[in-house]
Design an enzyme around this catalytic site. Sequence first.
Site, PDB file in Angstrom:
ATOM      1  CG  ASP A  64     -15.621  -4.609 138.927  1.00  0.00           C
ATOM      2  OD1 ASP A  64     -15.352  -3.475 139.369  1.00  0.00           O
ATOM      3  OD2 ASP A  64     -14.920  -5.162 138.068  1.00  0.00           O
ATOM      4  CE  LYS A  79     -10.513  -2.101 139.254  1.00  0.00           C
ATOM      5  NZ  LYS A  79     -11.727  -1.312 139.023  1.00  0.00           N
ATOM      6  CG  ASP A 112     -10.669   2.264 139.435  1.00  0.00           C
ATOM      7  OD1 ASP A 112     -10.243   3.307 138.911  1.00  0.00           O
ATOM      8  OD2 ASP A 112     -11.202   1.339 138.783  1.00  0.00           O
ATOM      9  CE  LYS A 132     -11.300   4.388 135.608  1.00  0.00           C
ATOM     10  NZ  LYS A 132     -11.989   3.395 136.455  1.00  0.00           N
ATOM     11  CG  PHE A 133     -10.366  11.634 142.739  1.00  0.00           C
ATOM     12  CD1 PHE A 133     -11.656  11.257 143.116  1.00  0.00           C
ATOM     13  CD2 PHE A 133      -9.316  11.340 143.591  1.00  0.00           C
ATOM     14  CE1 PHE A 133     -11.884  10.603 144.326  1.00  0.00           C
ATOM     15  CE2 PHE A 133      -9.537  10.691 144.796  1.00  0.00           C
ATOM     16  CZ  PHE A 133     -10.823  10.314 145.161  1.00  0.00           C
ATOM     17  CG  HIS A 134     -11.810  14.509 135.032  1.00  0.00           C
ATOM     18  ND1 HIS A 134     -12.151  14.000 133.804  1.00  0.00           N
ATOM     19  CD2 HIS A 134     -11.284  15.727 134.787  1.00  0.00           C
ATOM     20  CE1 HIS A 134     -11.852  14.876 132.859  1.00  0.00           C
ATOM     21  NE2 HIS A 134     -11.328  15.933 133.443  1.00  0.00           N
ATOM     22  CG  ASP A 135     -14.331  18.439 140.395  1.00  0.00           C
ATOM     23  OD1 ASP A 135     -14.351  19.659 140.119  1.00  0.00           O
ATOM     24  OD2 ASP A 135     -15.302  17.820 140.851  1.00  0.00           O
ATOM     25  CB  ILE A 136     -11.589  22.691 139.832  1.00  0.00           C
ATOM     26  CG1 ILE A 136     -12.227  22.545 141.211  1.00  0.00           C
ATOM     27  CG2 ILE A 136     -12.615  23.144 138.795  1.00  0.00           C
ATOM     28  CD1 ILE A 136     -12.713  23.867 141.800  1.00  0.00           C
ATOM     29  N   PRO A 137      -8.588  21.565 140.151  1.00  0.00           N
ATOM     30  CG  PRO A 137      -6.726  22.579 139.162  1.00  0.00           C
ATOM     31  CD  PRO A 137      -8.221  22.571 139.125  1.00  0.00           C
ATOM     32  CB  THR A 153     -12.539  19.605 143.721  1.00  0.00           C
ATOM     33  OG1 THR A 153     -13.161  20.877 143.880  1.00  0.00           O
ATOM     34  CG2 THR A 153     -13.498  18.505 144.092  1.00  0.00           C
ATOM     35  CB  THR A 203      -9.746   0.491 127.037  1.00  0.00           C
ATOM     36  OG1 THR A 203     -10.391   0.109 128.244  1.00  0.00           O
ATOM     37  CG2 THR A 203      -8.256   0.560 127.249  1.00  0.00           C
ATOM     38  CD  GLN A 228     -11.678  -6.326 129.906  1.00  0.00           C
ATOM     39  OE1 GLN A 228     -11.416  -5.483 129.044  1.00  0.00           O
ATOM     40  NE2 GLN A 228     -11.624  -6.066 131.204  1.00  0.00           N
ATOM     41  N   GLY A 268     -10.706  -9.185 137.487  1.00  0.00           N
ATOM     42  CA  GLY A 268     -12.023  -9.257 138.114  1.00  0.00           C
ATOM     43  C   GLY A 268     -12.641 -10.620 137.994  1.00  0.00           C
ATOM     44  NE  ARG A 269     -16.015  -9.433 133.945  1.00  0.00           N
ATOM     45  CZ  ARG A 269     -16.291  -8.757 132.845  1.00  0.00           C
ATOM     46  NH1 ARG A 269     -17.491  -8.899 132.291  1.00  0.00           N
ATOM     47  NH2 ARG A 269     -15.410  -7.957 132.293  1.00  0.00           N
TER      48      ARG A 269
END
Length: 231
Positions: free
Chosen positions: A11, A33, A60, A62-67, A69, A117, A187, A207-208
Amino acid sequence: MHEPRIIVALDFSSAESALRLADQLDPRLCRLKVGKELFTATGPQLVEKLMASGFEIFLDLKFHDIPNTVANACKAATSLGVWMVNVHALGGRRMLNAAREAIEPGSTKLIAVTLLTSMNHEDITDIGLVGESEQIVARLAQLTYDCNLDGVVCSALETALLRQQFGNEFCLVTPGIRLHHDSIDDQKRVTTPMKAIADGANFLVIGRPISQAINPLQKCLEIYNEMGIFL
Ligand code: C5P
């Protein structure tokens, strides 16, 4: 030699910081990651550089688009040669199917995030989702499973239930990991490496606790030790 169960979250906002940490780690002990911040700042060149040092990469984004793409983005991730990539289950069945078709099973691992989350009850209601977050997570994980993705990212609280629900072949990647004496940072709910593994997590995103350790490699060994895995 065991397969590395730790995925260290890079990160960072610059290649220099990411490489400085990677230089102190060992690809036999952990994967890395690369998320939105680092990838946006440094691009695929950094991913290639990390892979050239022997590290396997979880991209990481997190793809979120039309199928169409998302399918093409998944193909690009596979061409880059990353070990794992993820999409948002909220993109729906057709998007998940398109992602699956774009990545040959057995090559780059394809997983989904269910519900972030960070979302509380009000956030969930605001976007029109109905039900408690546990039910929504279970439903989205089921959809991911039905679309033959390789697994999901899940919170420590969900790991045991999802392992029970989907059996041993489904890959569970769990963040929010802390040793007893670690700071929990921002967290909300954390679990120990040993508990996460006992609950059925395949991989732990950390991570940290590692990036801010005086000796990151030693910290990895300490974490394996706590899990009862001696490398
Ligand atoms: O530093 P820390 O161990 O808290 O970092 C955890 C990593 O896992 C971060 O990259 C964070 O974005 C990611 N993550 C998380 N909780 C989720 C999903 C991802 O902490 N539910």
